[in-house]
Design a protein around this motif. Structure first.
Motif, short mmCIF file in Angstrom:
data_model
loop_
_atom_site.label_atom_id
_atom_site.label_comp_id
_atom_site.label_asym_id
_atom_site.label_seq_id
_atom_site.Cartn_x
_atom_site.Cartn_y
_atom_site.Cartn_z
N UNK A 138 0.84 -1.20 0.00
CA UNK A 138 0.00 0.00 0.00
C UNK A 138 0.88 1.25 0.00
N UNK A 139 1.94 1.22 0.82
CA UNK A 139 2.82 2.38 0.90
C UNK A 139 3.59 2.58 -0.41
N UNK A 140 4.02 1.48 -1.04
CA UNK A 140 4.70 1.60 -2.33
C UNK A 140 3.75 2.18 -3.37
N UNK A 141 2.48 1.82 -3.28
CA UNK A 141 1.47 2.35 -4.20
C UNK A 141 1.33 3.86 -4.02
N UNK A 142 1.31 4.32 -2.77
CA UNK A 142 1.24 5.76 -2.50
C UNK A 142 2.49 6.46 -3.02
N UNK A 143 3.65 5.85 -2.79
CA UNK A 143 4.91 6.44 -3.27
C UNK A 143 4.89 6.53 -4.80
N UNK A 144 4.47 5.47 -5.47
CA UNK A 144 4.35 5.49 -6.93
C UNK A 144 3.49 6.68 -7.38
N UNK A 145 2.35 6.83 -6.73
CA UNK A 145 1.40 7.88 -7.12
C UNK A 145 1.99 9.26 -6.91
N UNK A 146 2.71 9.46 -5.80
CA UNK A 146 3.32 10.76 -5.52
C UNK A 146 4.42 11.08 -6.53
N UNK A 147 5.22 10.07 -6.89
CA UNK A 147 6.27 10.29 -7.89
C UNK A 147 5.66 10.67 -9.23
N UNK A 148 4.60 9.96 -9.62
CA UNK A 148 3.94 10.29 -10.90
C UNK A 148 3.38 11.70 -10.89
N UNK A 149 2.87 12.13 -9.72
CA UNK A 149 2.37 13.51 -9.61
C UNK A 149 3.51 14.50 -9.82
N UNK A 150 4.68 14.21 -9.24
CA UNK A 150 5.83 15.08 -9.42
C UNK A 150 6.25 15.18 -10.87
N UNK A 151 6.28 14.04 -11.54
CA UNK A 151 6.64 14.03 -12.97
C UNK A 151 5.61 14.80 -13.78
N UNK A 152 4.33 14.61 -13.45
CA UNK A 152 3.25 15.32 -14.14
C UNK A 152 3.39 16.83 -13.99
#
Length: 267
Positions: free
Chosen positions: A176-190
């Motif tokens: 779950x935490x890796x999923x949140x981290x993935x999502x935050x990184x994608x937001x940064x790239x976006x």
């Protein structure tokens, strides 16, 4: 006489426990590990200096047997080692969904069985393991299991009926935490950040936040409110998360994991 521990199963978690025990001060001659593939067995001997033996030999020689196999492989393993298991041995099982009763019914009467739910941060000695006693366990067996698991992180005791909830919360929790981290990184790239920069920002934020939680002992709500200024950027983000019912989604997701754990155990 030296107490010997045998780890039956040389997969990721088996090797993680082996390496953790050696780092914690166990001598290689106090440890055995099982592995059928000769290439892998040679690798383990060279890396850790331990004896790699068959499952039956491990069961015959060791005082404590740590079963680190996939749940679907547990019936065959128990059938293989049962003739060599003695009532004075302790069996510690790390197989998800396998009850102490299931193991006890396939081994000689009186064998003490401890059930463990570990998680993958054990790979970096930050694991969270929950242990439960079987029908023949006493305090000494639990202390023994705690000593083994403490080599790769923290240990708590729970009644076995709570193990499905533990599986859903801490066993599956890293994902779950890796999923949140993935999502935050994608937001940064976006938003225009280089992926490497976004990754470093998010990973260190997660590590630092976890350390803050552990070292201050503060409730997460208190720590969150300290970051959330009225009318500020964090407040705007939290409002979006609440509008999208993220808190409710986490509750539903973890309940789904618990229910799946129950059904796997039943199967």
């Amino acid at each position: 006489m030296t107490s010997q521990v045998a780890i039956l199963g040389a997969g990721v978690m088996g090797e993680t426990l082996l390496s953790g025990l050696i780092r914690a001060g166990r001598r290689p001659e106090e440890l055995l590990i099982t592995e059928r593939r000769e290439e892998r067995a040679t690798e383990l001997r060279e890396r850790y200096g331990v004896d790699v033996v068959s499952n039956v030999d491990a069961a015959a020689k060791a005082d404590t047997l740590v079963l680190v196999v996939k749940p679907q492989d547990m019936p065959d393993l128990l059938a293989e080692i049962a003739p060599a298991v003695r009532p004075d041995q302790t069996v510690v099982s790390l197989a998800a969904g396998i009850t102490t009763g299931f193991i006890e019914s396939r081994l000689p009467e009186g064998v003490a069985v401890v059930r463990v739910m570990p998680n993958t941060p054990a790979l970096v000695d930050e694991g969270m393991a929950a242990i439960s006693r079987g029908a023949h366990c006493d305090e000494g067996h639990l202390v023994l299991a705690e000593g083994l698991l403490a080599a790769t992180g923290r240990v708590v005791r729970v009644p076995e009926k709570q193990q499905d909830a533990v599986t859903a919360l801490s066993g599956s929790g890293p994902a779950y935490l890796f999923f949140v981290v993935e999502s935050m990184i994608e937001a940064g790239v976006h938003m225009g950040l280089p992926r490497s920069t976004a990754t470093e920002l998010v990973v260190q934020t997660v590590v630092g936040s976890a350390k803050l939680l552990r070292e201050t002992g503060e409730h997460p709500t208190v720590l969150r409110e300290r970051v959330t200024s009225p009318g500020g950027t964090t407040a705007a983000a939290i409002r979006e998360l609440e509008d999208h019912k993220v808190r409710a989604a986490f509750l539903s997701a973890i309940e789904a994991a618990r229910n799946r754990s129950r059904s796997l155990a039943a199967e």
